[in-house]
Enzyme design. Sequence first.
Site, PDB file in Angstrom:
ATOM      1  N   HIS A  24      31.240  -0.035  66.331  1.00 16.39           N
ATOM      2  CA  HIS A  24      31.059  -1.298  65.619  1.00 16.39           C
ATOM      3  C   HIS A  24      32.211  -1.489  64.629  1.00 16.39           C
ATOM      4  O   HIS A  24      32.989  -0.551  64.368  1.00 16.39           O
ATOM      5  CB  HIS A  24      29.705  -1.330  64.889  1.00 16.39           C
ATOM      6  CG  HIS A  24      29.546  -0.278  63.845  1.00 16.39           C
ATOM      7  ND1 HIS A  24      28.759   0.838  63.997  1.00 16.39           N
ATOM      8  CD2 HIS A  24      30.095  -0.160  62.609  1.00 16.39           C
ATOM      9  CE1 HIS A  24      28.814   1.583  62.914  1.00 16.39           C
ATOM     10  NE2 HIS A  24      29.619   1.012  62.061  1.00 16.39           N
TER      11      HIS A  24
HETATM   12  P1  TYD Z   1      23.546   3.239  63.616  1.00 13.48           P
HETATM   13  O1  TYD Z   1      24.206   2.057  62.986  1.00 13.48           O
HETATM   14  O2  TYD Z   1      23.097   3.125  65.021  1.00 13.48           O
HETATM   15  O3  TYD Z   1      24.459   4.521  63.438  1.00 13.48           O
HETATM   16  P2  TYD Z   1      25.952   4.779  64.019  1.00 13.48           P
HETATM   17  O4  TYD Z   1      26.717   3.502  63.861  1.00 13.48           O
HETATM   18  O5  TYD Z   1      26.489   5.872  63.162  1.00 13.48           O
HETATM   19  O6  TYD Z   1      25.849   5.231  65.436  1.00 13.48           O
HETATM   20  O7  TYD Z   1      22.303   3.622  62.673  1.00 13.48           O
HETATM   21  C1  TYD Z   1      21.218   4.387  63.128  1.00 13.48           C
HETATM   22  C2  TYD Z   1      19.947   3.913  62.422  1.00 13.48           C
HETATM   23  O8  TYD Z   1      20.018   4.172  61.021  1.00 13.48           O
HETATM   24  C3  TYD Z   1      19.714   2.426  62.584  1.00 13.48           C
HETATM   25  O9  TYD Z   1      18.329   2.239  62.804  1.00 13.48           O
HETATM   26  C4  TYD Z   1      20.087   1.850  61.242  1.00 13.48           C
HETATM   27  C5  TYD Z   1      19.798   2.986  60.293  1.00 13.48           C
HETATM   28  N1  TYD Z   1      20.655   3.000  59.100  1.00 13.48           N
HETATM   29  C6  TYD Z   1      20.103   2.749  57.850  1.00 13.48           C
HETATM   30  O10 TYD Z   1      18.891   2.467  57.721  1.00 13.48           O
HETATM   31  N2  TYD Z   1      20.890   2.796  56.750  1.00 13.48           N
HETATM   32  C7  TYD Z   1      22.219   3.087  56.837  1.00 13.48           C
HETATM   33  O11 TYD Z   1      22.913   3.160  55.793  1.00 13.48           O
HETATM   34  C8  TYD Z   1      22.798   3.335  58.138  1.00 13.48           C
HETATM   35  C9  TYD Z   1      24.265   3.646  58.289  1.00 13.48           C
HETATM   36  C10 TYD Z   1      21.983   3.281  59.242  1.00 13.48           C
END
Ligand code: TYD
Length: 132
Positions: free
Chosen positions: A49
């Site tokens: 992303h």
């Molecule tokens: P995700 O964005 O999929 O992680 P990455 O980009 O590292 O692969 O996030 C995983 C889950 O965690 C998603 O349900 C959103 C949640 N999340 C939060 O609640 N707070 C945060 O600060 C972050 C980064 C993720």
Amino acid sequence: MEIKHYEFQQHGDNRGHLVAVENNIDIPFDIKRIYYLYDTVPGFVRGKHSHRKLEQVLVCVAGSCMIHLDDGNEQKDVLLNNPVKGLYIGPNTWREIYNFSEDAVLLVIASELYDESDYIRNYDDFLKSLSS
Ligand code: TYD
């Protein structure tokens, strides 16, 4: 693409090591959030992303991982394997995180609270966002 690293001061002695990271001193923004990735299952790629506004500094505080960065023009891959080195990632940069070692702990220091509307999770939308 310019890759910005921060090298943190290490306070080491015969007991071990300690690194402190302070707002606007060791990194260029107010810290509003930290999170960390650990127990990452081998073979999975995380991230995938970009952000509209968020600034982050990534520190691999244990183990190692690779960060793929793409600003729409250029792509670079950076190895993180040093707890005294932070990688800055600004807005409008596509990132993918891969090749986590089994013991990897990736600390992310962020300039904003979690906000899903700040994410662009589709690569084509990311490219479009750069030209709008
Ligand atoms: P995700 O964005 O999929 O992680 P990455 O980009 O590292 O692969 O996030 C995983 C889950 O965690 C998603 O349900 C959103 C949640 N999340 C939060 O609640 N707070 C945060 O600060 C972050 C980064 C993720």
